[in-house]
Design a protein around this motif. Structure first.
Motif, PDB file in Angstrom:
ATOM      1  N   GLY A  51       0.816  -1.191   0.000  1.00 33.65           N
ATOM      2  CA  GLY A  51       0.000   0.000   0.000  1.00 33.65           C
ATOM      3  C   GLY A  51       0.857   1.251   0.000  1.00 33.65           C
ATOM      4  N   PRO A  52       0.212   2.406  -0.168  1.00 36.63           N
ATOM      5  CA  PRO A  52       0.949   3.678  -0.238  1.00 36.63           C
ATOM      6  C   PRO A  52       1.694   3.995   1.054  1.00 36.63           C
ATOM      7  CG  PRO A  52      -1.312   3.926  -1.019  1.00 36.63           C
ATOM      8  CD  PRO A  52      -1.228   2.585  -0.356  1.00 36.63           C
ATOM      9  N   ILE A  53       2.759   4.757   0.939  1.00 33.55           N
ATOM     10  CA  ILE A  53       3.477   5.264   2.109  1.00 33.55           C
ATOM     11  C   ILE A  53       2.527   6.129   2.921  1.00 33.55           C
ATOM     12  CG2 ILE A  53       5.296   6.884   2.818  1.00 33.55           C
ATOM     13  CD1 ILE A  53       6.960   5.812   0.475  1.00 33.55           C
ATOM     14  N   ASP A  54       2.601   6.007   4.240  1.00 31.64           N
ATOM     15  CA  ASP A  54       1.689   6.702   5.136  1.00 31.64           C
ATOM     16  C   ASP A  54       1.720   8.217   4.914  1.00 31.64           C
ATOM     17  OD1 ASP A  54      -0.133   7.069   7.233  1.00 31.64           O
ATOM     18  OD2 ASP A  54       1.461   7.256   8.716  1.00 31.64           O
ATOM     19  N   GLY A  55       0.552   8.799   4.674  1.00 32.95           N
ATOM     20  CA  GLY A  55       0.425  10.247   4.547  1.00 32.95           C
ATOM     21  C   GLY A  55       0.909  10.825   3.240  1.00 32.95           C
ATOM     22  N   ALA A  56       1.213   9.997   2.243  1.00 30.21           N
ATOM     23  CA  ALA A  56       1.782  10.508   0.994  1.00 30.21           C
ATOM     24  C   ALA A  56       0.806  11.436   0.276  1.00 30.21           C
ATOM     25  CB  ALA A  56       2.165   9.343   0.083  1.00 30.21           C
ATOM     26  N   ARG A  57       1.312  12.620  -0.116  1.00 33.94           N
ATOM     27  CA  ARG A  57       0.533  13.609  -0.850  1.00 33.94           C
ATOM     28  C   ARG A  57       1.474  14.383  -1.760  1.00 33.94           C
ATOM     29  NH1 ARG A  57      -0.964  19.008  -0.258  1.00 33.94           N
ATOM     30  NH2 ARG A  57       0.357  19.199   1.579  1.00 33.94           N
ATOM     31  N   TYR A  58       1.063  14.620  -3.011  1.00 31.78           N
ATOM     32  CA  TYR A  58       1.962  15.318  -3.934  1.00 31.78           C
ATOM     33  C   TYR A  58       2.264  16.715  -3.416  1.00 31.78           C
ATOM     34  CZ  TYR A  58       4.224  16.797  -8.184  1.00 31.78           C
ATOM     35  OH  TYR A  58       5.162  17.237  -9.084  1.00 31.78           O
TER      36      TYR A  58
END
Length: 205
Positions: A51-58
């Protein structure tokens, strides 16, 4: 000595046990929760994290300019980008460690890209004090250099990237802006060598 169990071996054993046995699925689910609680299992301790890295946001796209003021004005005039204060002015050992560029010093600005609201991504335009020694593919070479993701924890995200085939560029460091905010960040690369920044902001101390 605490015994470490690998999640994949436990899961495969349970799968063989519960195939075609509906009641066993319920029992297995209860057993799994009890097992992980007793053993202190943490998914981050294994290679099975998914799953995505925790808290990832562009966060932003970085552009190294020869003249950051002139180039940022161009983006403001033509595309309606808006400056996000404060202007950046970094130098010193922490910047050298983070960029892996000897005697690194840079100035620049973030421009909010149009159409995405007040919390939208930015175009980060920096100029290094010198690019004479810029290496091919180096963080300080003029042109589009990296994209950035805000993450919950930079150290954890960096480990995940390295575990998934990425590489490290420099170290994890923390810098302070002119208005007192602190940003912890590092550079890594994807498996094809493209630069990615991982960053986490903190309010003034």
């Amino acid at each position: 000595m605490t015994q470490r169990w690998h999640a994949s071996s436990v899961s495969s054993t349970l799968q063989r046990f519960i195939v075609g046995k509906p009641a066993a699925r319920i029992t297995a689910a209860v057993c799994i929760g009890s097992f992980w609680a007793r053993t202190g299992y943490d998914a981050s301790m294994t290679g099975d994290a998914s799953g995505p890295i925790d808290g990832a946001r562009y966060g932003h796209t970085n552009l190294i300019a020869r003249d950051w003021r002139r180039l940022s004005d161009w983006y403001v005039r033509l595309f309606g980008c808006t400056p996000v204060p404060p202007e950046r002015d970094y130098s010193g050992p922490d910047l050298e460690r983070g960029t892996a560029v000897p005697k690194a010093a840079l100035q620049g600005v973030h421009l909010r890209l149009p159409g995405h609201g007040d919390d939208g991504p930015t175009l980060e335009i920096y100029t290094f004090a010198t690019t004479d020694g810029a290496s091919e593919g180096g963080i300080d070479r003029p042109g589009f250099r990296h994209i950035a993701f805000a993450v919950a924890d930079v150290h954890t995200a960096r480990r995940r990237v390295l575990d998934e085939g990425g590489s490290a560029v420099g170290e994890v460091v923390t810098l302070t802006t002119a208005d007192g905010r602190r940003v912890t960040w590092c550079y890594v690369t994807d498996p094809e060598g493209n630069a990615v920044e991982l960053q986490s902001w903190a309010p003034p101390a």
